[in-house]
Motif scaffolding. Structure first.
Motif, short mmCIF file in Angstrom:
data_model
loop_
_atom_site.label_atom_id
_atom_site.label_comp_id
_atom_site.label_asym_id
_atom_site.label_seq_id
_atom_site.Cartn_x
_atom_site.Cartn_y
_atom_site.Cartn_z
N ASN A 52 0.82 -1.20 0.00
CA ASN A 52 0.00 0.00 0.00
C ASN A 52 0.85 1.25 0.00
N GLU A 53 1.84 1.24 0.87
CA GLU A 53 2.70 2.40 1.03
C GLU A 53 3.47 2.68 -0.26
N VAL A 54 3.99 1.61 -0.89
CA VAL A 54 4.72 1.77 -2.15
C VAL A 54 3.82 2.40 -3.21
N LEU A 55 2.59 1.88 -3.30
CA LEU A 55 1.65 2.42 -4.28
C LEU A 55 1.38 3.90 -4.02
N ASN A 56 1.14 4.24 -2.73
CA ASN A 56 0.90 5.63 -2.37
C ASN A 56 2.07 6.52 -2.76
N LEU A 57 3.28 6.05 -2.43
CA LEU A 57 4.47 6.87 -2.69
C LEU A 57 4.68 7.04 -4.20
N ARG A 58 4.45 5.96 -4.95
CA ARG A 58 4.61 6.05 -6.40
C ARG A 58 3.65 7.09 -6.96
N HIS A 59 2.44 7.01 -6.44
CA HIS A 59 1.41 7.94 -6.86
C HIS A 59 1.85 9.38 -6.56
N LEU A 92 5.80 19.67 -10.56
CA LEU A 92 7.06 20.41 -10.45
C LEU A 92 8.14 19.63 -11.17
N SER A 93 8.10 19.61 -12.45
CA SER A 93 8.99 18.73 -13.19
C SER A 93 10.45 19.11 -13.05
N ASP A 94 10.76 20.38 -12.72
CA ASP A 94 12.17 20.76 -12.65
C ASP A 94 12.80 20.43 -11.31
N THR A 95 12.04 20.57 -10.19
CA THR A 95 12.69 20.39 -8.87
C THR A 95 12.67 18.94 -8.39
N ALA A 96 11.63 18.21 -8.76
CA ALA A 96 11.55 16.85 -8.23
C ALA A 96 12.17 15.85 -9.19
N GLU A 97 13.49 15.82 -9.19
CA GLU A 97 14.16 14.84 -10.04
C GLU A 97 14.15 13.49 -9.35
N ASN A 98 14.42 12.47 -10.11
CA ASN A 98 14.52 11.15 -9.50
C ASN A 98 15.89 10.98 -8.88
N LYS A 99 16.01 11.48 -7.67
CA LYS A 99 17.32 11.38 -7.03
C LYS A 99 17.48 10.01 -6.40
N ASN A 100 18.69 9.49 -6.42
CA ASN A 100 18.95 8.26 -5.70
C ASN A 100 19.65 8.61 -4.40
N TYR A 101 18.90 8.52 -3.30
CA TYR A 101 19.52 8.83 -2.02
C TYR A 101 20.34 7.66 -1.55
N ASP A 102 21.41 7.96 -0.82
CA ASP A 102 22.19 6.88 -0.21
C ASP A 102 21.33 6.18 0.82
N GLU A 103 21.43 4.89 0.82
CA GLU A 103 20.70 4.14 1.83
C GLU A 103 21.46 4.27 3.14
N ARG A 104 20.75 4.75 4.17
CA ARG A 104 21.46 4.89 5.44
C ARG A 104 21.50 3.56 6.20
#
Lengths: 169, 292
Positions: free
Chosen positions: B89-96, B105-117
């Motif tokens: 459910n959470e994955v679906l929500n987040l994807r949405h 906001l196509s310019d600011t929300a890039e698909n960044k890959n954050y380091d896994e902490r």
């Protein structure tokens, strides 16, 4: 004598494994715990030297402690129980030449005396073990409940083990 | 004569005394040794040989747990299904949400890959207890698998403990059900911090102490980890608030909570490895000491 040594070595291992692998994971109503490994100390011959008795009791307690991560609790309680073994035994039976070489068992003592000896030893052990483990007089009520219910359960289980052994032999 | 030797008679008397009461010396020795073990047990540092993480004990326990491990599979499967459904459910929500932000906001929300902490090491519980005042359990992962002392341990339902002793291939974990262990937690959705502790008895019930008086909560609120340590990431569930109980200090609340993990049926757990831990620990070296 050699037969006895083999018999008790076998008992040591079997009862230790039964305790740590099965009985340690049982807690009926979350209070009653079967403490069957003291059967080894209870059944050791009365004529056995005190030094050997203390060493065996301490070793048994330490082994259970290592498995259950309760370091020192059972080692201490077992050593104290070993020291009380003879006084408890002679509290129910006259001290003379006949009783000197007895091995406490259902058949050698008779049902009445054996049961009295057994329940005293088990009761003393449960009280000591839980007091040492909790080590807090604010929890006297819990200690008494745990000790009394565990004592009863252990007593019944040890009698069951005794009757099994009698049937076999 | 100073330092004169004992006379023969004295030596003989002494030897007789020792021989006569030798067994009682042995008794006193064992009792003292037990006390040493008893009191060293509570300290943080002790040897792996005297714990259930040692080779012999863990191999025996490992064999036994291969048999008994099947007993709780049904309930574990159910809780895994529930947790899986929630995550899906959470994955679906987040994807949405991501999709929505990307169109807005196509310019600011890039698909960044954050380091896994946080990294997880999966492990199986091979020995467990819930009936002592100080409970521990052992898992089948050790130093060779990257497990280190002080790492947090969680199962699919919530936190379960902290690594205490590590062997080569096994470790011993201080269970949450250990009176000496406290955890930093908060009420979910708020910033009210408390200290989680178990007080013995029922393995399903624990208490959150030192909750500030002005904290707002309702029965049924979720208690989660605060994330103020490197042991547990924030927002891992711990328990559900049942009610408020009377504490010793009038300035703080004590909350009685129902733990989310079932400690009587622990099976598969995950050890949490915090990649930032060395960095955060090194910050302690920069303590500002006034007057120096």
């Amino acid at each position: 004598m050699n037969k006895e040594i083999i018999k008790f070595s076998f008992l040591f291992i079997v009862i230790l494994l039964a305790q740590v692998l099965i009985c340690n994971h049982i807690a009926i109503f979350n209070v009653a715990v079967p403490i069957i490994f003291i059967y080894f100390i209870i059944r050791l011959p009365i004529s056995l030297g005190k030094g050997i008795l203390f060493t065996l009791a301490f070793t048994m307690g330490l082994c259970v402690d290592i498995f259950a991560d309760t370091l020192g609790v059972n080692a201490l309680a077992c050593t104290l129980l070993a020291a009380m073994k003879r006084p408890v035994f002679y509290a129910y039976i006259p001290k003379d030449d006949k009783t000197k070489y007895l091995t406490p068992s259902l058949s050698s003592l008779g049902v009445g005396i054996y049961c009295k000896y057994l329940i005293t030893m088990v009761g003393l052990y449960c009280l000591m073990a839980f007091t040492i483990e909790y080590f807090n007089f604010a929890e006297v009520k819990e200690i008494v409940i745990l000790a009394a219910s565990s004592c009863l359960l252990t007593f019944v289980m040890l009698l069951a083990i005794d009757s099994l052994i009698i049937k076999k032999s | 004569m100073q330092g004169a030797a004992f006379t023969r008679k004295q030596v003989r008397n002494l030897l007789n005394f020792i021989i006569r009461y030798g067994t009682w010396f042995l008794f006193v020795f064992y009792v003292l040794l037990s006390f040493v073990l008893l009191f060293s047990h509570n300290s943080y540092h002790h040897s792996v040989y005297l714990s259930s993480a040692n080779m012999v004990v863990s191999s025996i326990n490992g064999t036994a747990s291969e048999i008994t491990g099947y007993f709780h599979l049904r309930s574990i499967n159910e809780s895994l299904q529930a947790s899986n459904a929630m995550l899906e459910n959470e994955v679906l929500n987040l994807r949405h949400q991501i999709a929505e932000y990307q169109t807005k906001l196509s310019d600011t929300a890039e698909n960044k890959n954050y380091d896994e902490r946080f990294d997880y090491i999966s492990a199986t519980v091979i020995n467990n207890s819930v009936r002592h005042p100080r409970n521990y359990f052992s898992i089948n992962r050790g130093e060779a698998d990257g497990v280190k002392r002080g790492m947090g341990v969680v199962d699919q339902n919530g936190i379960t403990g902290i690594i205490n002793v590590t062997g080569a291939h096994t470790s011993r974990v201080i269970s949450l059900l250990n009176e000496t262990q406290h955890f930093s937690v908060k009420i979910k959705g708020t910033e009210y911090i408390g200290s989680l502790s178990w007080k013995g008895g029922d393995p399903r019930i624990a208490y959150v102490e030192e909750v500030p008086r002005h904290a707002k909560f309702h029965a049924g609120d979720t208690i989660v980890t605060s994330g103020f340590s490197t042991t547990f990431p924030p927002e891992i569930p711990v328990g559900i608030v049942m009610n408020r109980v009377k504490g010793t200090d009038d300035n703080f609340f004590v909350l009685k909570i129902r733990l989310t993990s079932d400690f009587r049926a622990l099976s598969t757990v995950r050890v949490i490895k915090d990649e930032y831990k060395p960095e955060i620990d090194s910050l302690k070296n920069f303590d500002y000491k006034p007057g120096k």
